[in-house]
Design a protein around this motif. Structure first.
Motif, short mmCIF file in Angstrom:
data_model
loop_
_atom_site.label_atom_id
_atom_site.label_comp_id
_atom_site.label_asym_id
_atom_site.label_seq_id
_atom_site.Cartn_x
_atom_site.Cartn_y
_atom_site.Cartn_z
N HIS A 158 46.59 -4.82 40.33
CA HIS A 158 46.76 -3.37 40.46
C HIS A 158 47.60 -2.85 39.30
O HIS A 158 48.64 -3.44 38.97
CB HIS A 158 47.46 -3.05 41.79
CG HIS A 158 47.39 -1.61 42.18
ND1 HIS A 158 48.12 -0.64 41.54
CD2 HIS A 158 46.68 -0.97 43.14
CE1 HIS A 158 47.87 0.53 42.09
NE2 HIS A 158 46.98 0.36 43.06
N ARG A 199 49.22 -6.82 44.03
CA ARG A 199 47.91 -6.58 44.62
C ARG A 199 46.82 -6.99 43.64
O ARG A 199 46.96 -6.77 42.43
CB ARG A 199 47.75 -5.10 44.97
CG ARG A 199 48.60 -4.64 46.14
CD ARG A 199 48.76 -3.13 46.15
NE ARG A 199 49.68 -2.70 45.09
CZ ARG A 199 50.03 -1.43 44.87
NH1 ARG A 199 49.51 -0.47 45.63
NH2 ARG A 199 50.87 -1.12 43.91
N MET A 208 42.42 -6.96 43.13
CA MET A 208 41.16 -6.38 43.62
C MET A 208 40.16 -7.49 43.92
O MET A 208 39.90 -8.36 43.08
CB MET A 208 40.59 -5.41 42.60
CG MET A 208 39.29 -4.74 43.07
SD MET A 208 38.61 -3.58 41.86
CE MET A 208 39.79 -2.24 41.98
N TYR A 238 41.82 -3.95 47.69
CA TYR A 238 43.00 -4.67 47.21
C TYR A 238 43.60 -5.53 48.32
O TYR A 238 43.61 -5.15 49.49
CB TYR A 238 44.07 -3.69 46.70
CG TYR A 238 43.81 -3.18 45.30
CD1 TYR A 238 44.09 -3.98 44.19
CD2 TYR A 238 43.28 -1.91 45.08
CE1 TYR A 238 43.85 -3.53 42.91
CE2 TYR A 238 43.04 -1.45 43.79
CZ TYR A 238 43.33 -2.26 42.71
OH TYR A 238 43.09 -1.82 41.44
#
Length: 487
Positions: A180, A207, A209, A215
């Motif tokens: 992220h 986080r 993806m 996420y």
């Protein structure tokens, strides 16, 4: 020389009539097989067969028959049961030759590989335990070779990312691309601190993806296990742990704690207002009554009754305002349904014009007609009306008021309504923290009561929304309502 070699060295010949002979075998047969030379030579096949574990006899003889038939290498691992040593593991490695008379000769050696097998068994058990521990803990493993700049990811690491193959994720830059954006700075900083030996190991929460576009929160840990002479990392090993469930509970707990904190702050503020306003007005009533008791003149009593009426009206307004706040904050069964935003904006514009036909405000609605929000109808009317009437009430004296409604969608998917005016503006540096407080006024206007924005904020938050403000003195104000709706 043979006596110095621990393995059993042999030459073994079998003719076309299946007759066996051992022209050569080392004396170590007595140590390895616990078999005397005479016993071995008297009955070769029986002596060997008796030493082989019953479960491995077929494997042993089938491998021999195949090597003889194909005149190929004979290699086989098998278990033996010895009179004193008990169960042992052995390995035969030999090459074969075919002579002109049809005889097949095998030249090779037999080794006791029990210790090696024990180590292999312990390693396999250890690997199985490690694999079980990884699977039970939902932890994946990664191994980064910094010389080749390639990363190995275990099946569980790929499972976290909802991937089937590591082919699409074999270099560290690909991992960086799925972190992220908000988490990248600390992610880079933490791993660099470890590379520079500032911290003993790397640990970071971020986080990533997944292949589905969602996420997940992971705990990423790692340690440099190999460096060059200058201390530059050459190899790093680490783990990935899916902590999405724990993180969601943590964020929900933080959200709940903030909610309770906000409620406590509102309760404290409410109690201060009740204490101050009611006690002040009660004191005013007592003072008026004291004047009436002291001075019994008719003119004085009449004058005091006029003051008493004013104080009574103020007290009634205060009680009504406080009651409205209590109803908003305590209403748990409030009606919420989808509402067409343009319809309610148009209703607000119509209400303003009907109430004050002389208003010269120019109200511009840029909200698309298809937009709907989930809200309480009465609250939405109140919120829109309050923002618009405030924009008109606090218009700049040098220009006609312009009020603009705009609609946007935040990157998280929340629907947003912006209400912009060109009025007096508010000094947020001085009053920003007080803007939505009860009985807070920031302009000298005869109709200012300091209750509207407080009620409006409570109504929006009762719908799980948020309200923000941007303002510049002399330029105007923008109120931004973030609705709880998501696309």
């Amino acid at each position: 020389m043979f006596a110095e070699i621990p393995d059993l060295i042999f030459q073994f010949i079998i003719d076309v009539d299946n007759n066996y002979s051992f022209p050569l075998f080392s004396k170590s047969i007595e140590e390895i097989f616990e078999l005397s030379t005479s016993d071995f030579l008297n009955n070769i096949k029986s002596a060997i067969s008796e030493r082989i574990h019953p479960s491995d006899r077929d494997l042993f003889f089938q491998s021999f028959v195949k090597a003889r038939k194909q005149v190929s290498r004979w290699e086989v691992e098998f278990r033996g049961i010895l009179p004193e040593k008990g169960l042992r593991w052995f390995k035969i490695s030999s090459k074969s030759e075919l002579s002109s008379d049809g005889k097949v000769s095998f030249f090779g050696h037999l080794s006791d590989i029990t210790e090696l097998k024990d180590k292999e068994l312990k390693l396999r058990i250890s690997e199985e335990r490690f694999q079980f521990a990884l699977e039970a803990s939902t932890t994946g493993v990664w191994d980064w070779n910094m010389l080749t700049n390639k990363v190995f990811y275990s099946s569980l690491s790929l499972k976290i990312l909802e991937l089937e193959s590591a082919d699409v994720l074999d270099d560290p830059e690909r991992w960086d691309q799925i972190v992220h954006p908000d988490d990248l700075p600390k992610y880079y900083s933490d791993i660099q601190d470890h590379f520079e030996n500032k911290i003993p190991y790397y640990e970071n929460y971020h986080r990533v993806m997944t292949s589905s576009g969602n996420y997940k929160w992971i705990l990423d840990r790692g340690k440099v296990i190999e460096r060059d002479e200058q201390g530059k990392p050459l190899r790093v090993i680490g783990t990935h742990t899916d902590i999405s469930v724990q993180k969601e509970k943590e964020l929900e707990l933080i959200k709940t704690m903030k909610l309770y904190s906000d409620q406590n702050s509102r309760l404290l503020n409410f109690s201060h207002i009740v204490s101050h306003n009611l006690s002040t007005q009660a004191g005013n009533i007592k003072s008026i009554l004291d004047f009436i008791d002291i001075d019994e003149k008719k003119e004085t009593i009449k004058e005091m009754l006029i003051h008493l009426r004013t104080v009574s009206n103020d007290l009634n307004d205060t009680i009504l305002n406080l009651n409205q706040i209590v109803q908003i904050q305590s209403n748990m069964s409030i009606i919420i349904r989808p509402l067409n935003l343009v319809e309610y904006i148009n209703k607000t514009i119509s209400t303003i014009k009907n109430f004050n036909s002389e208003t010269n405000a120019n109200i511009i609605n840029n909200v698309p007609e298809y937009v709907t929000i989930t809200f309480n109808p009465a609250y939405l009317e109140s919120v829109l009306l309050n923002f618009v009437t405030n924009a008109i009430r606090y218009a700049h004296p040098d220009r006609s008021p312009i009020i603009i409604f705009d609609y946007t969608i935040e990157k998280e998917g929340h629907k947003v309504l912006k209400i912009k005016d060109n009025g007096l503006g508010i000094d947020l540096d001085a009053y920003g923290d007080l803007l939505f407080g009860m009985y807070r006024t920031f302009h000298k206007h005869k109709d200012a009561r300091g209750i509207g924005l407080h009620i409006t904020k409570n109504q929006i938050e009762a719908m799980n929304g948020k309200v923000f403000v941007e303002s510049e003195v002399g330029v105007g104000t923008v109120f931004k309502i973030v609705f709880n709706d998501e696309l």
